[in-house]
Write an enzyme that holds these catalytic residues in place. Structure first.
Site, PDB file in Angstrom:
ATOM      1  N   TYR A  14      11.869 -14.262  12.458  1.00 23.39           N
ATOM      2  CA  TYR A  14      11.751 -12.860  12.052  1.00 23.39           C
ATOM      3  C   TYR A  14      13.071 -12.093  12.120  1.00 23.39           C
ATOM      4  CZ  TYR A  14       6.859 -14.004  12.579  1.00 23.39           C
ATOM      5  OH  TYR A  14       5.634 -14.602  12.459  1.00 23.39           O
ATOM      6  N   HIS A  19      10.759  -5.558   9.298  1.00 24.31           N
ATOM      7  CA  HIS A  19       9.989  -5.141  10.470  1.00 24.31           C
ATOM      8  C   HIS A  19      10.842  -5.136  11.736  1.00 24.31           C
ATOM      9  CE1 HIS A  19       5.998  -3.810  11.169  1.00 24.31           C
ATOM     10  NE2 HIS A  19       5.451  -4.921  11.605  1.00 24.31           N
ATOM     11  N   TYR A  61       5.780  -9.830  20.330  1.00 29.12           N
ATOM     12  CA  TYR A  61       5.448  -9.703  18.915  1.00 29.12           C
ATOM     13  C   TYR A  61       4.943  -8.281  18.686  1.00 29.12           C
ATOM     14  CZ  TYR A  61       6.378 -14.603  18.278  1.00 29.12           C
ATOM     15  OH  TYR A  61       7.014 -15.817  18.237  1.00 29.12           O
ATOM     16  N   ASN A 107       1.447  -1.356  13.258  1.00 30.59           N
ATOM     17  CA  ASN A 107       0.748  -2.033  14.350  1.00 30.59           C
ATOM     18  C   ASN A 107       1.476  -1.961  15.687  1.00 30.59           C
ATOM     19  OD1 ASN A 107      -1.556  -2.754  12.904  1.00 30.59           O
ATOM     20  ND2 ASN A 107      -0.558  -4.571  12.079  1.00 30.59           N
TER      21      ASN A 107
END
Length: 186
Positions: A14, A19, A61, A107
């Site tokens: 990632y 993000h 995460y 989120n």
């Protein structure tokens, strides 16, 4: 003491995705200050203490970011919390600030809101919308977006440096808000 959190996902998979804007901006700040992060198993996060600021990158995460934030808040008892995060409702090149409010479907913010409350400052970095939310936020910036992304991340880093020196969220907001995409010279 102020807790300054950059949101993102751990692991190389990632790294430098849309993000992970919060991680990338905090990494740049810590590097410029000639500091480094240390992993804290207790908080499941990478931490760096500078002056009266705790810089935090949760390693849980994105969807569980609130766990690291809550653990760190409970241990250090900061008076203020500032979250640096990507915002797909803002175009790339825009930086906005917010005090409290909704999570906009993010989120990482949902997790923090659920475990901690939604009473915190936010530095929102526009990443633009794309087709397929999950695919978009987990994608890297396109080559033609890199110059603008780099300029905006630098702008956000400078906002954080200003905040660290001033402790004045409203002054930072007034000075560093970019309502329209930042113009860069080719």
């Amino acid at each position: 003491m102020t807790l300054l959190v950059g949101l993102g996902n751990p692991t190389l998979r990632y790294a430098h995705t849309r993000h992970n804007a919060g991680f990338d901006i905090l990494d740049s700040l810590v590097s410029e200050l000639d500091l480094s992060f240390t992993f804290s198993p207790k908080h499941n996060a990478c931490l760096c203490v500078y002056k009266d600021f705790i810089l935090l990158k949760p390693q849980t995460y994105m969807n569980l970011s609130g766990e690291s934030v809550l653990s760190t808040k409970n241990f250090y008892k900061p008076k203020e919390l500032l979250i640096v995060h990507d915002d797909l409702d803002l175009p790339l090149g825009v930086v906005r600030f917010k005090n409290g409010g909704g999570n906009g479907g993010h989120n990482g913010l949902k997790s923090i809101d659920l475990l901690c409350s939604n009473s915190y400052y936010r530095l929102r970095v526009g990443i633009s919308k794309g087709i397929g939310v999950i695919e978009h936020v987990l994608s890297k910036f396109h080559k033609n977006e890199e110059p603008l992304k780099n300029a905006v991340f630098e702008h956000a880093k400078n906002a954080l440096k200003f905040f660290i020196e001033s402790h004045d969220f409203n002054a930072m907001q007034n000075r560093f808000t970019l309502k329209k995409p930042l113009k860069i010279e080719s």
